[in-house]
Design an enzyme around this catalytic site. Structure first.
Site, mmCIF file in Angstrom:
data_model
loop_
_atom_site.group_PDB
_atom_site.id
_atom_site.type_symbol
_atom_site.label_atom_id
_atom_site.label_comp_id
_atom_site.label_asym_id
_atom_site.label_seq_id
_atom_site.Cartn_x
_atom_site.Cartn_y
_atom_site.Cartn_z
ATOM 1 N N LYS A 20 0.819 -1.220 0.000
ATOM 2 C CA LYS A 20 0.000 0.000 0.000
ATOM 3 C C LYS A 20 0.849 1.264 0.000
ATOM 4 O O LYS A 20 0.535 2.237 -0.698
ATOM 5 C CB LYS A 20 -0.919 0.031 1.233
ATOM 6 C CG LYS A 20 -2.008 -1.018 1.253
ATOM 7 C CD LYS A 20 -2.984 -0.798 2.399
ATOM 8 C CE LYS A 20 -2.352 -0.857 3.763
ATOM 9 N NZ LYS A 20 -1.792 -2.175 4.090
ATOM 10 N N LYS A 42 -1.797 9.493 6.802
ATOM 11 C CA LYS A 42 -1.825 8.159 7.410
ATOM 12 C C LYS A 42 -2.513 8.305 8.761
ATOM 13 O O LYS A 42 -1.934 8.860 9.707
ATOM 14 C CB LYS A 42 -0.388 7.646 7.590
ATOM 15 C CG LYS A 42 -0.275 6.286 8.260
ATOM 16 C CD LYS A 42 -0.429 5.159 7.278
ATOM 17 C CE LYS A 42 -0.190 3.798 7.943
ATOM 18 N NZ LYS A 42 -0.333 2.681 7.005
ATOM 19 N N THR A 46 1.382 1.883 13.067
ATOM 20 C CA THR A 46 1.691 0.973 14.173
ATOM 21 C C THR A 46 3.071 0.359 13.974
ATOM 22 O O THR A 46 3.669 0.450 12.905
ATOM 23 C CB THR A 46 0.634 -0.144 14.279
ATOM 24 O OG1 THR A 46 0.677 -0.956 13.099
ATOM 25 C CG2 THR A 46 -0.769 0.449 14.442
ATOM 26 N N ASP A 205 7.773 -5.770 -8.794
ATOM 27 C CA ASP A 205 8.363 -6.169 -7.520
ATOM 28 C C ASP A 205 9.665 -5.393 -7.304
ATOM 29 O O ASP A 205 10.479 -5.252 -8.214
ATOM 30 C CB ASP A 205 8.643 -7.671 -7.543
ATOM 31 C CG ASP A 205 8.974 -8.226 -6.175
ATOM 32 O OD1 ASP A 205 8.648 -7.562 -5.170
ATOM 33 O OD2 ASP A 205 9.553 -9.322 -6.111
#
Length: 242
Positions: A20, A42, A46, A205
Site C-alpha cells: 500500500k 496516514k 503501528t 516487484d
C-alpha cells in the site's frame, strides 16, 4: 474507471504488507508529474517500536508530496485500535480523521489516505464507542478507494471479497497489483486476466527500493490515466513485463 480521480482517495489492501505504501507513493508521483498538488495522510501508524522508517517516511523519500503526515503512532505491530489499547493511548476518533482529511482536501487536488492492514481492520472508535474501519472512513468521506492486492495464489478471493464489501457500501474502487514478479508464473498470468476489468495499475516487484528519481520517472508507466499514469494498453504492458 473513467476520469481522473481527485479529492479524497482511500488506499487499502487485501492484506497487510501488500504494498500500500509504495502504491501510495507511485500515485503521488504520477499525480504530481501531471501538475497536481498532492497530500498524503496516514491516520494510524503501528509498529513504531521497531525503529524502521514509517510509511510517511517512505512516501516522502520516494515521491516528496506537498504534504505527508501521520495522525497517531503506536509502538506495537497490531491493528491501530488494538495498538492504542495496548499502549494506553487514545484511539483514533472517526470524525477527527474525517475533519483532518477534509482540511487537506481544501488545500490539495488529491488527498491519499493510507489505511492499515485490510479494509475492515479496526482503526479506532466512533463517538458512540463502536469501532470504525477504513471502509467506514471511505463512506464518511464519499471517497473512492484503491485496493492493493497480491499477484499470486489466493488473490482472486481476497480481492473479490474486498471489492464486494466496498460495492455494498457504495464505494467506487479500482485495483492495483502491489508487486508483479520479475519472472511471472502461470498463476500470475491467469490471475491478471481475471483481475483486468478492475485494474488501474501494477507495480513491479522491488519498486520501493528504486532511487527516488527513477521511481518518480517510472511511476506513470505503472498506472492507468485514472491515476495519472500512461498505462492504457495491458497487452503491451504484458509483453513488456514478460
Amino acid at each position: 474507471m473513467t476520469g481522473e480521480w481527485r479529492g479524497p482517495v482511500v488506499v487499502t489492501g487485501t492484506d497487510t504488507d501488500i504494498g500500500k505504501t509504495v502504491v501510495t507513493a507511485a500515485i503521488t508521483a504520477a499525480a504530481q508529474a501531471a501538475g497536481l498538488r498532492v497530500a498524503v495522510l496516514k491516520p494510524g501508524q503501528t509498529g513504531t517500536a521497531a525503529g524502521l522508517p514509517s510509511d510517511v517516511d517512505i512516501i516522502n523519500r520516494l515521491a516528496s508530496p506537498a504534504s505527508a503526515r501521520t495522525l497517531a503512532s503506536y509502538p506495537d505491530p497490531l491493528a491501530p485500535l488494538a495498538a492504542a489499547r495496548v499502549a494506553e493511548q487514545p484511539p483514533l476518533e472517526l470524525y477527527t480523521v474525517v475533519d483532518e482529511v477534509r482540511a487537506d482536501v481544501e488545500k490539495h487536488d488529491l488527498v491519499l489516505v493510507e489505511g492499515a492492514g485490510g479494509l475492515l481492520v479496526p482503526m479506532g472508535l466512533r463517538p458512540s464507542g463502536e469501532p470504525w474501519t477504513v471502509a467506514d472512513l471511505a463512506v464518511s468521506l464519499d471517497a473512492r478507494a484503491v485496493v492493493v492486492n497480491r499477484a499470486g495464489l489466493g488473490t482472486l478471493n481476497h480481492t473479490a471479497l474486498t471489492l464486494e464489501a466496498l460495492d455494498r457500501r457504495g464505494v467506487s474502487a479500482g485495483v492495483v497489483l502491489g508487486a508483479w514478479p520479475a519472472e511471472p508464473e502461470l498463476v500470475h498470468w491467469e490471475n491478471l486476466s481475471e483481475l483486468l476489468p478492475n485494474l488501474v495499475g501494477a507495480l513491479p516487484d522491488g519498486a520501493g527500493a528504486l532511487d527516488a528519481g527513477v521511481f518518480q520517472r517510472s511511476a506513470p508507466g505503472w498506472l492507468t490515466p485514472a491515476l495519472y499514469g500512461v498505462l492504457d494498453d495491458w497487452r503491451v504492458w504484458a509483453e513488456d513485463a514478460s
